[in-house]
Design an enzyme around this catalytic site. Structure first.
Site, PDB file in Angstrom:
ATOM      1  N   GLN A 134      36.881  50.226  38.183  1.00 21.51           N
ATOM      2  CA  GLN A 134      36.856  48.763  38.065  1.00 21.51           C
ATOM      3  C   GLN A 134      37.617  48.217  36.853  1.00 21.51           C
ATOM      4  O   GLN A 134      38.294  47.199  36.942  1.00 21.51           O
ATOM      5  CB  GLN A 134      35.406  48.311  38.021  1.00 21.51           C
ATOM      6  CG  GLN A 134      35.200  46.887  38.426  1.00 21.51           C
ATOM      7  CD  GLN A 134      33.773  46.666  38.897  1.00 21.51           C
ATOM      8  OE1 GLN A 134      32.859  46.630  38.090  1.00 21.51           O
ATOM      9  NE2 GLN A 134      33.582  46.499  40.176  1.00 21.51           N
ATOM     10  N   PHE A 135      37.480  48.883  35.719  1.00 18.89           N
ATOM     11  CA  PHE A 135      38.263  48.580  34.525  1.00 18.89           C
ATOM     12  C   PHE A 135      38.668  49.927  33.931  1.00 18.89           C
ATOM     13  O   PHE A 135      37.860  50.858  33.939  1.00 18.89           O
ATOM     14  CB  PHE A 135      37.430  47.826  33.484  1.00 18.89           C
ATOM     15  CG  PHE A 135      37.219  46.375  33.804  1.00 18.89           C
ATOM     16  CD1 PHE A 135      38.093  45.404  33.328  1.00 18.89           C
ATOM     17  CD2 PHE A 135      36.139  45.978  34.567  1.00 18.89           C
ATOM     18  CE1 PHE A 135      37.896  44.062  33.615  1.00 18.89           C
ATOM     19  CE2 PHE A 135      35.936  44.632  34.858  1.00 18.89           C
ATOM     20  CZ  PHE A 135      36.816  43.675  34.382  1.00 18.89           C
ATOM     21  N   ASP A 159      38.677  50.834  31.086  1.00 22.68           N
ATOM     22  CA  ASP A 159      37.719  51.202  30.043  1.00 22.68           C
ATOM     23  C   ASP A 159      36.597  52.086  30.583  1.00 22.68           C
ATOM     24  O   ASP A 159      35.876  52.706  29.811  1.00 22.68           O
ATOM     25  CB  ASP A 159      37.092  49.947  29.450  1.00 22.68           C
ATOM     26  CG  ASP A 159      38.135  48.908  29.091  1.00 22.68           C
ATOM     27  OD1 ASP A 159      38.335  48.657  27.910  1.00 22.68           O
ATOM     28  OD2 ASP A 159      38.773  48.349  30.018  1.00 22.68           O
ATOM     29  N   HIS A 192      36.721  45.764  28.086  1.00 21.07           N
ATOM     30  CA  HIS A 192      37.475  45.298  29.256  1.00 21.07           C
ATOM     31  C   HIS A 192      38.935  45.052  28.866  1.00 21.07           C
ATOM     32  O   HIS A 192      39.597  44.189  29.429  1.00 21.07           O
ATOM     33  CB  HIS A 192      36.906  43.995  29.817  1.00 21.07           C
ATOM     34  CG  HIS A 192      35.477  44.082  30.253  1.00 21.07           C
ATOM     35  ND1 HIS A 192      34.426  43.956  29.384  1.00 21.07           N
ATOM     36  CD2 HIS A 192      34.933  44.304  31.472  1.00 21.07           C
ATOM     37  CE1 HIS A 192      33.284  44.074  30.056  1.00 21.07           C
ATOM     38  NE2 HIS A 192      33.565  44.289  31.314  1.00 21.07           N
ATOM     39  N   ILE A 222      36.985  54.560  32.769  1.00 19.27           N
ATOM     40  CA  ILE A 222      37.529  55.784  33.361  1.00 19.27           C
ATOM     41  C   ILE A 222      37.042  57.008  32.587  1.00 19.27           C
ATOM     42  O   ILE A 222      37.070  58.123  33.105  1.00 19.27           O
ATOM     43  CB  ILE A 222      39.081  55.695  33.392  1.00 19.27           C
ATOM     44  CG1 ILE A 222      39.637  56.524  34.555  1.00 19.27           C
ATOM     45  CG2 ILE A 222      39.709  56.073  32.068  1.00 19.27           C
ATOM     46  CD1 ILE A 222      41.078  56.193  34.892  1.00 19.27           C
ATOM     47  N   GLU A 252      31.566  56.789  37.864  1.00 18.90           N
ATOM     48  CA  GLU A 252      33.006  57.048  37.883  1.00 18.90           C
ATOM     49  C   GLU A 252      33.285  58.531  38.058  1.00 18.90           C
ATOM     50  O   GLU A 252      34.244  58.921  38.730  1.00 18.90           O
ATOM     51  CB  GLU A 252      33.657  56.512  36.611  1.00 18.90           C
ATOM     52  CG  GLU A 252      33.676  54.984  36.504  1.00 18.90           C
ATOM     53  CD  GLU A 252      32.316  54.372  36.221  1.00 18.90           C
ATOM     54  OE1 GLU A 252      31.398  55.100  35.779  1.00 18.90           O
ATOM     55  OE2 GLU A 252      32.165  53.148  36.458  1.00 18.90           O
ATOM     56  N   PRO A 275      34.044  58.252  31.824  1.00 18.39           N
ATOM     57  CA  PRO A 275      33.061  59.153  32.460  1.00 18.39           C
ATOM     58  C   PRO A 275      33.705  60.051  33.527  1.00 18.39           C
ATOM     59  O   PRO A 275      33.141  61.071  33.892  1.00 18.39           O
ATOM     60  CB  PRO A 275      32.054  58.196  33.110  1.00 18.39           C
ATOM     61  CG  PRO A 275      32.247  56.895  32.429  1.00 18.39           C
ATOM     62  CD  PRO A 275      33.661  56.842  31.944  1.00 18.39           C
TER      63      PRO A 275
HETATM   64  C1  LIG Z   1      30.814  52.689  33.215  1.00 11.68           C
HETATM   65  C2  LIG Z   1      30.914  51.336  33.826  1.00 11.68           C
HETATM   66  N1  LIG Z   1      31.352  51.221  35.099  1.00 11.68           N
HETATM   67  C3  LIG Z   1      31.500  50.000  35.660  1.00 11.68           C
HETATM   68  C4  LIG Z   1      31.200  48.874  34.956  1.00 11.68           C
HETATM   69  C5  LIG Z   1      31.399  47.500  35.585  1.00 11.68           C
HETATM   70  N2  LIG Z   1      30.107  46.863  35.849  1.00 11.68           N
HETATM   71  C6  LIG Z   1      29.539  46.037  34.950  1.00 11.68           C
HETATM   72  S1  LIG Z   1      28.044  45.512  35.422  1.00 11.68           S
HETATM   73  C7  LIG Z   1      28.131  46.371  36.878  1.00 11.68           C
HETATM   74  C8  LIG Z   1      26.978  46.324  37.837  1.00 11.68           C
HETATM   75  C9  LIG Z   1      25.711  46.871  37.250  1.00 11.68           C
HETATM   76  O1  LIG Z   1      24.633  46.656  38.112  1.00 11.68           O
HETATM   77  P1  LIG Z   1      23.152  47.050  37.734  1.00 11.68           P
HETATM   78  O2  LIG Z   1      23.122  48.337  36.994  1.00 11.68           O
HETATM   79  O3  LIG Z   1      22.343  46.984  38.961  1.00 11.68           O
HETATM   80  O4  LIG Z   1      22.688  45.944  36.690  1.00 11.68           O
HETATM   81  P2  LIG Z   1      22.556  44.359  36.879  1.00 11.68           P
HETATM   82  O5  LIG Z   1      23.872  43.753  36.542  1.00 11.68           O
HETATM   83  O6  LIG Z   1      22.126  44.097  38.268  1.00 11.68           O
HETATM   84  O7  LIG Z   1      21.528  43.899  35.891  1.00 11.68           O
HETATM   85  C10 LIG Z   1      29.344  47.049  36.966  1.00 11.68           C
HETATM   86  C11 LIG Z   1      29.761  47.874  38.118  1.00 11.68           C
HETATM   87  C12 LIG Z   1      30.752  49.044  33.627  1.00 11.68           C
HETATM   88  N3  LIG Z   1      30.425  47.993  32.854  1.00 11.68           N
HETATM   89  N4  LIG Z   1      30.618  50.274  33.090  1.00 11.68           N
END
Ligand SMILES: Cc1ncc(C[n+]2csc(CCOP(=O)(O)OP(=O)(O)O)c2C)c(N)n1
Lengths: 334, 435
Positions: free
Chosen positions: A79-80, A82, A126, A84, A57, A86
């Site tokens: 995306q959420f 929550d 979330h 923001i 972020e 970082p």
């Molecule tokens: C700081 C933050 N940004 C965005 C998200 C939303 N989000 C949740 S899981 C995810 C994807 C993560 O992918 P990866 O690190 O490859 O792990 P995987 O789910 O494949 O195990 C995202 C973008 C979050 N949870 N936290």
């Protein structure tokens, strides 16, 4: 249109009107966003104008600052809301101040979109409503729509605006207004006011509130999902309340607020965010400064509690019609 | 400086720049073919001494540690030479993780909870690594390492109580399902915010070292999460202070709809992130339980002997959707998983054990039935404590507890306010009653 479609339409129009508009964020490209707000935009406008980003972020906002410095109008998605935090340094210390510190050389026409708020069983990460953090920062505008028509018009106005704007989308009402009764089905937007959304270009100006229900006895100041919850509570209680949807928190439509409170003599503020140092505190202070001699009762606040959002006790946490009703009784007493 | 200038536009006569946007190889409708991925044979990646200087083993981050060959035979030099009992225990924990995932996924579909995330295809990453750690070593997982708890024989009912947010949930219904926390299980509270656990694991390891303890820490994140600043801060601290920590990157190819290229995976490996920091890095076949075990044991020995941190990339594949809220058919080829060249970790360990004469298809089928029964019985047990439903199984007052050690006046006031609201909503309920 529902609110997601309206938001999608706003970005579609903006991309078509101005080749500088650029959309970036996690999953916004091919997939069209986890809430599908950017669905179809990459296919239509191309990969360099709508694209996925790495999951950082702070990187997304920092890069948006650089793009804006070049002359683009980035519309990053977080995306959420929550997630923001970082990005706070880039938003607070950079985007918000660049115009000021460069004496106008680097305006920052960035519109950060982010779904926010609770009522979807999203747990602590979330569900948050962090708008108060941003209204506290000089140089940022904060916008919260409450229906599809406003969402499209306000988003287009934000994208056209030359200042950085945080555009919080109340995800609880993406698909239909919500009256705060979790055990009742939500009816789709199509059956409600605000769902008639023109296909083409229009704007709803920033800094202009909407009186969504005229009334004589008490003014309710609110925004986002709570506009609908407050309206429902008012109808259930049969109170003649004037309900004001603030639409933008910064800049704030102080005239509309002042005129209404002077007319009704009472004021209730409703938001989902936690209470302490929330935006409601600012509203209460302003009303008190400007309308003190017209007030017949202390200004009341209905808010979320000062705890993190509890997953299973979500409906005890969420400010619903009962909390609003009890506060209204207090304000209306004598 | 002078240069050729186009007199009409005033611009230099240079070709226009262009922006590169990464693109995955396959999208819905495509037939996946992973023949482009270089998979070194089992046994070809050397095994350095666990005390070797990071600078002497830079090649390791581009190889792939593999123990099980295509026939399921264990090959040197990384073969951890585990006893059949250990192998069977590992197989059981992986199969139990899968059975648990299936049941809980269905529970979400039946409306018994709000959300679930499976680890299908990645069971070895959590389970085999846990087998190579000590019970006291502290784990800082992300949301897809339920296998750690299962490998530590943690109570399934306890895990399910958390998923159901019911009255026996040790987290009092506060956390999203699957976001477990148990200090006793040496399993750190899971955050929904990606990668935050990474520097925390390093800090824990630094503390253990500063105190002269013998425990080490391990942490896991997805390849997508390596883009977060927290990941890089963690690598920095880990190398500078030679923290006794294992940094696991689970490269399951997808971060929701974004393929690994958006985290830099097109340009280099995730293990290679270690090189820039001067840290030891290993790239491992994440679907080979023996390789995961061996690499973790190697990194654990390195950490325990004060040779510092190791970054391990587990090369694997997310066989199912991101979560119950996801529909992967929208963004990836439907048959991708079936073409994944490293197979299924459970099937591979099973074949290996059968090859040793220590297991059979019949025993495996019997075990699967037994595990499904165990999971079913545990779910029944957990459901006695309630399912999410309205979710109001916790006494309401608990909402205000643990915000601070002692409740300040404003929370007491808000708690009283909520009690009054509740009396109005449900006049027949006593304070402390669940609804
Ligand atoms: C700081 C933050 N940004 C965005 C998200 C939303 N989000 C949740 S899981 C995810 C994807 C993560 O992918 P990866 O690190 O490859 O792990 P995987 O789910 O494949 O195990 C995202 C973008 C979050 N949870 N936290």
């Amino acid at each position: 249109m529902n609110m997601i479609e309206a938001i999608n339409s706003a970005m579609d129009v903006a991309l078509a009107r101005d080749s500088n508009v650029t959309i970036l964020g996690e999953d916004v490209g091919f997939f069209g966003g986890v809430f599908r707000a950017t669905a179809g935009l990459q296919a239509k406008h191309g990969k360099t104008r709508v694209f996925d980003t790495p999951i950082t972020e702070c990187g997304i906002i920092g890069v948006a600052v650089g793009m804006a410095a070049y002359g683009l109008r980035p519309v990053p998605e977080i995306q959420f809301a929550d997630y923001i935090y970082p990005a706070l340094d880039q938003l607070v210390s950079e985007a918000a101040r660049l115009r000021y510190r460069s004496a106008g050389e680097f305006p920052m026409p960035i519109t950060v979109r982010s779904p926010f708020g609770g009522g979807i069983f999203g747990g602590q990460t979330h569900s948050q409503s962090p708008e108060g953090i941003f209204t506290h920062v000089s140089g940022l505008k904060t916008v919260v729509p409450s229906n599809p028509y406003d969402a499209k018009g306000l988003l287009l106005a934000s994208i056209e605006d030359n200042d950085p704007t945080i555009f919080f989308e109340p995800k609880r009402i993406y698909n239909g207004p919500f009256d705060g009764h979790y055990d009742r089905p939500v009816s789709p937007w199509a059956k409600h006011e605000g769902s008639e959304v023109p296909e083409g270009y229009y704007t709803v100006p920033l800094g202009k509130a909407a009186i969504v229900r005229a009334g004589a006895d008490v003014t309710i100041l609110t925004y986002g999902t709570m506009v609908h919850v407050a309206r429902a509570a008012v109808e259930e209680l049969g109170v003649d309340a004037e309900v004001i949807d603030l639409r933008t928190l910064v800049p704030l439509d102080i005239e509309t607020i002042e005129a209404s409170v002077k007319k009704t003599g009472r004021c209730l503020i409703v938001h989902e965010a936690t209470r302490t140092s929330g935006f409601g505190a600012e509203l209460a202070a302003m009303v008190q400064e400007r309308c003190f001699y017209h007030l017949e009762a202390p200004v009341e606040r209905v808010t979320g509690f000062d705890t993190p959002y509890p997953h299973s006790l979500e409906w005890a946490y969420f400010p619903g019609p009962i909390r609003i009703g009890m506060a209204l009784e207090k304000v209306m007493k004598d | 400086m002078t240069s050729e200038v186009d007199s009409e536009s005033g611009r230099r006569n240079l070709p226009p720049l262009s922006l590169h946007i990464p693109e995955p190889h396959y999208r819905p409708g495509d037939v996946a073919d992973f023949s482009n991925i270089a998979i070194p044979a089992a046994g070809v990646t050397p095994r350095p001494d666990s005390a070797a200087a990071a600078a002497t083993m830079r090649d390791m981050v581009y190889g792939l540690v593999r123990v099980l060959d295509d026939d399921g035979k264990a090959v040197e030099p990384w073969d951890p030479r585990l006893t059949p009992e250990r192998l069977r225990a590992m197989l059981r924990a992986m199969a139990l993780t899968r059975a648990f995932d299936e049941r809980m996924f269905r529970a979400q579909r039946q409306g018994k909870t709000s959300f679930y995330m499976k680890s299908t295809g990645e069971e070895a990453v959590a389970v085999a690594a846990t087998f190579a750690l000590d019970r006291e070593d502290m784990c800082f997982p992300s949301y897809r390492q339920q296998g750690i708890l299962i490998a530590r024989d943690w109570s399934l009912v306890d895990m399910m109580n958390q998923i159901y947010s019911n009255k026996a949930d040790r987290l009092k219904g506060r956390q999203l399902p699957i976001m477990y926390s148990t200090r006793e299980g040496a399993f750190f509270s899971i955050s929904g915010n990606l990668a935050t656990q990474y520097p925390q694991a390093v800090g824990w390891a630094m503390a253990s070292a500063a105190k002269g303890d013998t425990k080490i820490a391990a942490t896991w994140c997805g390849e997508g999460s390596t883009a977060e600043g927290d990941f890089h801060s963690a690598c920095m601290f880990a190398t500078v202070y030679r923290a006794p920590v294992i940094l696991n990157v689970v490269n399951n190819q997808w971060a929701i709809s974004s393929f690994a290229g958006f985290a830099g995976g097109d340009e280099t490996t995730f293990a290679a992130r270690a090189v820039g920091y001067g840290m030891a890095g290993l790239r491992v076949d994440g679907n080979d339980p023996l390789a995961v075990y061996a690499a973790t044991a190697w990194a654990a020995e390195r950490a325990r002997t004060n040779h510092g941190p190791t970054l391990i990339e587990h090369f694997t594949y997310r066989a199912e959707g991101h979560s119950t809220s996801d529909d992967p058919s929208q963004y990836r080829s439907a048959d991708e998983g079936a073409h994944w060249p490293l197979g299924d970790p459970i099937a591979r360990l099973k074949t290996h054990l059968i090859g040793l004469g220590e297991w059979s298809d019949d025993r495996h089928a019997t075990q699967d039935l037994e595990l499904a029964e165990l999971v079913k019985a545990s779910a029944k047990e957990a459901e006695k404590n309630g399912i999410l439903g309205h979710g109001m199984h916790q006494p309401f007052e608990t909402m205000f507890e643990d915000v601070f050690e002692e409740m300040p006046w404003h929370l007491k006031e808000q708690s009283a306010q909520m009690a009054a609201e509740r009396t109005r909503k449900w006049p027949d309920k006593k304070s402390g009653d669940p609804v």
